[in-house]
Design a protein around this motif. Structure first.
Motif, PDB file in Angstrom:
ATOM      1  N   TYR A 160       0.834  -1.207   0.000  1.00 59.32           N
ATOM      2  CA  TYR A 160       0.000   0.000   0.000  1.00 59.32           C
ATOM      3  C   TYR A 160       0.868   1.256   0.000  1.00 59.32           C
ATOM      4  CZ  TYR A 160      -4.756  -1.810   0.776  1.00 59.32           C
ATOM      5  OH  TYR A 160      -5.986  -2.394   0.634  1.00 59.32           O
ATOM      6  N   LEU A 161       1.858   1.285   0.862  1.00 60.96           N
ATOM      7  CA  LEU A 161       2.663   2.499   1.007  1.00 60.96           C
ATOM      8  C   LEU A 161       3.473   2.793  -0.247  1.00 60.96           C
ATOM      9  CD1 LEU A 161       3.848   2.135   4.716  1.00 60.96           C
ATOM     10  CD2 LEU A 161       1.908   3.438   3.803  1.00 60.96           C
ATOM     11  N   LYS A 162       4.016   1.744  -0.880  1.00 61.20           N
ATOM     12  CA  LYS A 162       4.783   1.965  -2.109  1.00 61.20           C
ATOM     13  C   LYS A 162       3.856   2.381  -3.256  1.00 61.20           C
ATOM     14  CE  LYS A 162       8.672  -1.005  -0.905  1.00 61.20           C
ATOM     15  NZ  LYS A 162       9.348  -2.303  -1.095  1.00 61.20           N
ATOM     16  N   ALA A 163       2.662   1.788  -3.307  1.00 62.69           N
ATOM     17  CA  ALA A 163       1.687   2.209  -4.319  1.00 62.69           C
ATOM     18  C   ALA A 163       1.243   3.644  -4.064  1.00 62.69           C
ATOM     19  CB  ALA A 163       0.484   1.269  -4.310  1.00 62.69           C
ATOM     20  N   GLY A 164       1.158   4.028  -2.801  1.00 60.65           N
ATOM     21  CA  GLY A 164       0.804   5.405  -2.459  1.00 60.65           C
ATOM     22  C   GLY A 164       1.855   6.401  -2.915  1.00 60.65           C
ATOM     23  N   GLU A 165       3.134   6.000  -2.874  1.00 61.64           N
ATOM     24  CA  GLU A 165       4.197   6.864  -3.382  1.00 61.64           C
ATOM     25  C   GLU A 165       4.005   7.133  -4.875  1.00 61.64           C
ATOM     26  OE1 GLU A 165       6.955   8.344  -1.888  1.00 61.64           O
ATOM     27  OE2 GLU A 165       5.892   7.862  -0.032  1.00 61.64           O
ATOM     28  N   GLU A 166       3.650   6.096  -5.621  1.00 59.39           N
ATOM     29  CA  GLU A 166       3.424   6.260  -7.056  1.00 59.39           C
ATOM     30  C   GLU A 166       2.174   7.088  -7.322  1.00 59.39           C
ATOM     31  OE1 GLU A 166       5.119   4.823 -10.425  1.00 59.39           O
ATOM     32  OE2 GLU A 166       6.042   6.066  -8.870  1.00 59.39           O
ATOM     33  N   ALA A 167       1.148   6.896  -6.529  1.00 56.55           N
ATOM     34  CA  ALA A 167      -0.055   7.710  -6.683  1.00 56.55           C
ATOM     35  C   ALA A 167       0.277   9.182  -6.457  1.00 56.55           C
ATOM     36  CB  ALA A 167      -1.128   7.253  -5.706  1.00 56.55           C
ATOM     37  N   TRP A 168       1.054   9.475  -5.425  1.00 57.91           N
ATOM     38  CA  TRP A 168       1.424  10.863  -5.140  1.00 57.91           C
ATOM     39  C   TRP A 168       2.230  11.453  -6.296  1.00 57.91           C
ATOM     40  CZ3 TRP A 168       5.690  13.966  -4.588  1.00 57.91           C
ATOM     41  CH2 TRP A 168       5.495  15.188  -3.937  1.00 57.91           C
ATOM     42  N   ARG A 169       3.131  10.656  -6.856  1.00 58.14           N
ATOM     43  CA  ARG A 169       3.967  11.148  -7.965  1.00 58.14           C
ATOM     44  C   ARG A 169       3.138  11.463  -9.199  1.00 58.14           C
ATOM     45  NH1 ARG A 169       5.941   9.290 -12.569  1.00 58.14           N
ATOM     46  NH2 ARG A 169       5.181   7.164 -12.253  1.00 58.14           N
TER      47      ARG A 169
END
Length: 280
Positions: A160-169
Protein backbone atom coordinates in the motif's frame (compact mmCIF):
# COMPACT_ATOMS: atom_id res chain seq x y z
CA UNK A 1 -44.65 35.12 32.14
CA UNK A 2 -45.97 35.77 28.58
CA UNK A 3 -48.00 33.06 26.92
CA UNK A 4 -46.29 31.33 23.99
CA UNK A 5 -49.38 31.49 21.83
CA UNK A 6 -50.32 35.07 22.69
CA UNK A 7 -51.00 37.21 19.57
CA UNK A 8 -48.33 39.70 18.45
CA UNK A 9 -49.10 43.36 18.60
CA UNK A 10 -49.60 44.95 15.20
CA UNK A 11 -46.29 46.84 15.36
CA UNK A 12 -44.28 43.72 16.26
CA UNK A 13 -45.87 41.70 13.47
CA UNK A 14 -45.08 44.34 10.85
CA UNK A 15 -41.48 44.59 12.10
CA UNK A 16 -40.94 40.82 11.85
CA UNK A 17 -42.47 40.81 8.38
CA UNK A 18 -40.12 43.56 7.26
CA UNK A 19 -37.07 41.72 8.70
CA UNK A 20 -38.15 38.50 7.00
CA UNK A 21 -38.29 40.17 3.61
CA UNK A 22 -34.70 41.47 3.81
CA UNK A 23 -32.95 38.76 5.83
CA UNK A 24 -30.36 36.74 3.87
CA UNK A 25 -31.42 33.13 3.46
CA UNK A 26 -28.92 30.30 2.89
CA UNK A 27 -29.16 28.50 -0.45
CA UNK A 28 -30.21 24.88 -0.82
CA UNK A 29 -33.19 22.71 -0.01
CA UNK A 30 -33.96 20.04 2.57
CA UNK A 31 -33.40 16.47 1.34
CA UNK A 32 -32.39 13.02 2.54
CA UNK A 33 -31.17 12.01 -0.93
CA UNK A 34 -27.50 12.23 0.05
CA UNK A 35 -24.43 10.03 -0.23
CA UNK A 36 -24.07 8.18 3.06
CA UNK A 37 -20.91 6.88 4.71
CA UNK A 38 -22.08 3.29 5.29
CA UNK A 39 -23.29 0.89 2.61
CA UNK A 40 -24.57 -2.70 2.76
CA UNK A 41 -23.88 -4.62 -0.45
CA UNK A 42 -21.15 -4.79 -3.04
CA UNK A 43 -18.65 -2.13 -4.08
CA UNK A 44 -19.98 -0.98 -7.45
CA UNK A 45 -22.96 1.20 -6.36
CA UNK A 46 -20.92 2.98 -3.69
CA UNK A 47 -17.94 3.45 -6.01
CA UNK A 48 -20.20 5.20 -8.53
CA UNK A 49 -21.45 7.52 -5.78
CA UNK A 50 -17.88 8.28 -4.70
CA UNK A 51 -16.97 9.24 -8.26
CA UNK A 52 -20.04 11.46 -8.53
CA UNK A 53 -19.23 13.16 -5.24
CA UNK A 54 -15.52 13.80 -5.63
CA UNK A 55 -14.35 13.49 -9.23
CA UNK A 56 -15.56 15.82 -12.00
CA UNK A 57 -16.79 14.27 -15.23
CA UNK A 58 -14.10 14.00 -17.85
CA UNK A 59 -11.29 13.44 -15.34
CA UNK A 60 -8.38 11.15 -16.16
CA UNK A 61 -8.52 8.23 -13.72
CA UNK A 62 -5.94 5.45 -13.43
CA UNK A 63 -7.32 2.31 -11.81
CA UNK A 64 -4.02 0.65 -10.94
CA UNK A 65 -5.50 -2.64 -9.69
CA UNK A 66 -8.14 -3.12 -12.39
CA UNK A 67 -8.71 -6.88 -12.08
CA UNK A 68 -11.92 -7.39 -14.03
CA UNK A 69 -13.25 -3.90 -13.50
CA UNK A 70 -15.74 -4.82 -10.77
CA UNK A 71 -15.81 -1.29 -9.33
CA UNK A 72 -16.85 0.16 -12.70
CA UNK A 73 -19.91 -1.97 -13.46
CA UNK A 74 -22.34 0.89 -12.75
CA UNK A 75 -20.32 3.70 -14.31
CA UNK A 76 -21.55 4.91 -17.70
CA UNK A 77 -19.33 5.02 -20.77
CA UNK A 78 -17.58 8.27 -21.78
CA UNK A 79 -17.88 9.89 -18.35
CA UNK A 80 -14.15 9.66 -17.56
CA UNK A 81 -10.86 9.02 -19.27
CA UNK A 82 -10.08 5.60 -17.77
CA UNK A 83 -6.61 4.06 -17.66
CA UNK A 84 -6.90 0.45 -16.44
CA UNK A 85 -3.88 -1.59 -15.34
CA UNK A 86 -2.88 -4.53 -13.14
CA UNK A 87 -0.24 -7.24 -12.89
CA UNK A 88 -1.91 -9.33 -15.60
CA UNK A 89 -1.40 -6.39 -17.96
CA UNK A 90 2.25 -6.18 -16.91
CA UNK A 91 1.89 -3.01 -14.83
CA UNK A 92 2.69 -2.95 -11.12
CA UNK A 93 0.86 -0.33 -9.03
CA UNK A 94 4.24 0.42 -7.41
CA UNK A 95 5.82 1.35 -10.76
CA UNK A 96 3.31 3.18 -12.94
CA UNK A 97 4.06 4.25 -16.55
CA UNK A 98 2.48 7.71 -16.18
CA UNK A 99 4.24 11.07 -16.07
CA UNK A 100 4.49 13.14 -12.89
CA UNK A 101 1.30 15.06 -12.12
CA UNK A 102 -0.52 13.71 -15.18
CA UNK A 103 -3.55 12.11 -13.44
CA UNK A 104 -6.68 13.61 -11.91
CA UNK A 105 -7.45 10.52 -9.81
CA UNK A 106 -5.96 7.16 -8.88
CA UNK A 107 -7.83 4.07 -7.67
CA UNK A 108 -6.02 1.46 -5.57
CA UNK A 109 -7.45 -1.87 -4.41
CA UNK A 110 -4.51 -4.24 -3.86
CA UNK A 111 -4.78 -7.59 -2.05
CA UNK A 112 -5.40 -6.69 1.57
CA UNK A 113 -5.19 -10.25 2.94
CA UNK A 114 -1.80 -11.22 4.31
CA UNK A 115 -2.65 -14.74 3.10
CA UNK A 116 -1.90 -13.64 -0.47
CA UNK A 117 1.69 -12.83 0.50
CA UNK A 118 2.84 -16.24 1.66
CA UNK A 119 5.98 -17.92 0.41
CA UNK A 120 4.36 -21.20 -0.69
CA UNK A 121 1.54 -21.31 -3.22
CA UNK A 122 -0.29 -24.11 -1.38
CA UNK A 123 -0.34 -21.90 1.73
CA UNK A 124 -1.83 -18.89 -0.05
CA UNK A 125 -5.32 -17.59 0.54
CA UNK A 126 -7.63 -16.76 -2.34
CA UNK A 127 -8.86 -20.15 -3.46
CA UNK A 128 -12.39 -21.18 -4.37
CA UNK A 129 -14.69 -18.18 -4.80
CA UNK A 130 -11.69 -15.84 -4.41
CA UNK A 131 -9.60 -17.47 -7.14
CA UNK A 132 -10.12 -14.57 -9.60
CA UNK A 133 -9.05 -12.11 -6.94
CA UNK A 134 -5.91 -14.16 -6.30
CA UNK A 135 -5.13 -14.45 -10.02
CA UNK A 136 -5.56 -10.79 -10.96
CA UNK A 137 -4.15 -9.12 -7.87
CA UNK A 138 -1.35 -11.38 -6.70
CA UNK A 139 -0.57 -12.99 -10.08
CA UNK A 140 -1.25 -16.38 -8.39
CA UNK A 141 2.40 -16.52 -7.39
CA UNK A 142 3.90 -17.03 -3.97
CA UNK A 143 5.93 -14.17 -2.54
CA UNK A 144 9.62 -14.59 -3.16
CA UNK A 145 11.60 -14.85 0.07
CA UNK A 146 13.83 -11.82 0.51
CA UNK A 147 15.98 -11.51 3.60
CA UNK A 148 14.79 -8.63 5.75
CA UNK A 149 11.66 -7.98 3.66
CA UNK A 150 8.39 -7.39 5.55
CA UNK A 151 6.15 -10.41 6.12
CA UNK A 152 2.49 -11.10 6.74
CA UNK A 153 0.47 -7.94 7.37
CA UNK A 154 3.58 -5.78 7.13
CA UNK A 155 3.96 -7.00 3.53
CA UNK A 156 0.41 -5.85 2.81
CA UNK A 157 1.11 -2.46 4.35
CA UNK A 158 4.40 -2.16 2.45
CA UNK A 159 2.56 -2.69 -0.86
CA UNK A 160 0.00 0.00 0.00
CA UNK A 161 2.66 2.50 1.01
CA UNK A 162 4.78 1.96 -2.11
CA UNK A 163 1.69 2.21 -4.32
CA UNK A 164 0.80 5.41 -2.46
CA UNK A 165 4.20 6.86 -3.38
CA UNK A 166 3.42 6.26 -7.06
CA UNK A 167 -0.05 7.71 -6.68
CA UNK A 168 1.42 10.86 -5.14
CA UNK A 169 3.97 11.15 -7.96
CA UNK A 170 1.47 10.74 -10.79
CA UNK A 171 -1.40 12.79 -9.33
CA UNK A 172 -1.72 16.52 -9.95
CA UNK A 173 -2.07 18.76 -6.92
CA UNK A 174 -5.50 18.26 -5.29
CA UNK A 175 -5.96 15.03 -7.27
CA UNK A 176 -8.12 12.33 -5.70
CA UNK A 177 -6.72 9.04 -4.41
CA UNK A 178 -9.40 6.37 -3.77
CA UNK A 179 -8.13 3.46 -1.68
CA UNK A 180 -9.97 0.24 -0.78
CA UNK A 181 -8.72 -1.57 2.31
CA UNK A 182 -9.76 -3.85 5.14
CA UNK A 183 -8.53 -4.27 8.68
CA UNK A 184 -7.30 -7.74 9.61
CA UNK A 185 -6.01 -9.88 12.43
CA UNK A 186 -2.50 -11.08 11.60
CA UNK A 187 -0.39 -13.30 13.87
CA UNK A 188 -3.18 -12.93 16.44
CA UNK A 189 -2.76 -9.15 16.53
CA UNK A 190 -5.34 -6.58 15.51
CA UNK A 191 -4.11 -4.47 12.58
CA UNK A 192 -6.28 -1.46 11.75
CA UNK A 193 -5.15 -0.98 8.18
CA UNK A 194 -7.28 2.09 7.51
CA UNK A 195 -5.77 3.88 10.52
CA UNK A 196 -2.23 2.87 9.54
CA UNK A 197 -2.71 4.28 6.03
CA UNK A 198 -4.30 7.54 7.13
CA UNK A 199 -1.48 8.15 9.60
CA UNK A 200 1.28 7.13 7.18
CA UNK A 201 0.04 9.45 4.42
CA UNK A 202 -0.96 12.42 6.57
CA UNK A 203 1.83 14.71 5.35
CA UNK A 204 1.18 14.10 1.64
CA UNK A 205 -2.54 13.35 1.50
CA UNK A 206 -5.51 14.87 3.27
CA UNK A 207 -8.06 12.17 4.16
CA UNK A 208 -11.24 13.82 2.99
CA UNK A 209 -13.70 11.00 3.57
CA UNK A 210 -14.19 7.41 4.68
CA UNK A 211 -16.87 4.92 3.60
CA UNK A 212 -17.74 1.57 5.16
CA UNK A 213 -18.91 -1.36 3.01
CA UNK A 214 -20.65 -4.20 4.87
CA UNK A 215 -20.89 -7.55 3.12
CA UNK A 216 -24.32 -9.16 2.86
CA UNK A 217 -23.32 -12.76 3.60
CA UNK A 218 -22.11 -14.14 6.93
CA UNK A 219 -18.35 -14.73 7.14
CA UNK A 220 -17.17 -17.97 8.69
CA UNK A 221 -14.06 -19.30 10.39
CA UNK A 222 -12.38 -22.57 9.43
CA UNK A 223 -11.34 -24.83 12.32
CA UNK A 224 -12.23 -22.42 15.11
CA UNK A 225 -11.25 -23.51 18.62
CA UNK A 226 -11.85 -20.23 20.45
CA UNK A 227 -12.72 -16.88 18.91
CA UNK A 228 -10.33 -14.12 19.98
CA UNK A 229 -11.43 -11.23 17.71
CA UNK A 230 -14.59 -10.14 15.92
CA UNK A 231 -14.74 -11.54 12.38
CA UNK A 232 -14.37 -8.72 9.87
CA UNK A 233 -17.41 -8.30 7.64
CA UNK A 234 -16.73 -4.75 6.52
CA UNK A 235 -14.12 -2.91 4.46
CA UNK A 236 -13.35 0.72 3.66
CA UNK A 237 -13.10 3.18 0.83
CA UNK A 238 -10.73 5.98 1.84
CA UNK A 239 -10.78 9.18 -0.20
CA UNK A 240 -7.60 11.26 -0.11
CA UNK A 241 -6.68 14.60 -1.65
CA UNK A 242 -3.08 15.15 -2.73
CA UNK A 243 -1.68 18.11 -0.85
CA UNK A 244 -0.04 20.94 -2.75
CA UNK A 245 3.64 20.71 -1.66
CA UNK A 246 3.94 24.50 -1.82
CA UNK A 247 0.90 24.96 0.45
CA UNK A 248 0.58 21.68 2.40
CA UNK A 249 -2.15 22.96 4.73
CA UNK A 250 -4.38 23.87 1.80
CA UNK A 251 -6.92 21.10 1.14
CA UNK A 252 -8.74 22.58 -1.84
CA UNK A 253 -7.64 24.69 -4.82
CA UNK A 254 -7.96 28.46 -4.80
CA UNK A 255 -10.26 30.11 -7.34
CA UNK A 256 -7.30 30.77 -9.63
CA UNK A 257 -6.09 27.18 -9.33
CA UNK A 258 -9.62 25.91 -9.98
CA UNK A 259 -9.82 27.87 -13.23
CA UNK A 260 -6.63 26.14 -14.40
CA UNK A 261 -7.97 22.73 -13.37
CA UNK A 262 -11.24 23.34 -15.23
CA UNK A 263 -9.25 24.22 -18.35
CA UNK A 264 -7.18 21.05 -17.92
CA UNK A 265 -10.34 18.92 -17.83
CA UNK A 266 -11.25 20.22 -21.28
CA UNK A 267 -8.15 18.50 -22.68
CA UNK A 268 -9.12 15.03 -21.39
CA UNK A 269 -10.61 12.39 -23.70
CA UNK A 270 -13.37 10.36 -21.98
CA UNK A 271 -13.43 6.66 -22.88
CA UNK A 272 -15.87 3.78 -22.67
CA UNK A 273 -15.54 1.57 -19.60
CA UNK A 274 -13.75 -1.67 -20.54
CA UNK A 275 -16.54 -4.19 -20.05
CA UNK A 276 -15.38 -7.60 -18.78
CA UNK A 277 -17.75 -10.13 -17.28
CA UNK A 278 -16.86 -10.09 -13.60
CA UNK A 279 -16.61 -13.28 -11.61
CA UNK A 280 -15.90 -13.08 -7.90
Amino acid sequence: MPLIDSPLRAGEASLLAAEGSTRKRPKGASTNEVVRSAHIGDNAPLFREILDLFIPKGSRIADTTWGKGAFWRQVDDFEYEILPSDLQMGIDCRDLPYEDGSLDAVVLDPPYMEGLFRQKENHMAGGGSHSAFRERYSDSKATEKVEGAPKYHDAVLDLYLKAGEEAWRTLRNYGIFIVKCQDEVSANRQRLTHVELINAWEERFYCKDLFVVVRTNRPGIVRMVKQEHARKNHSYFLVFVKRNPSFPKRIRPTKTEQVRLDALLQTRQPTPVPRVKYEA
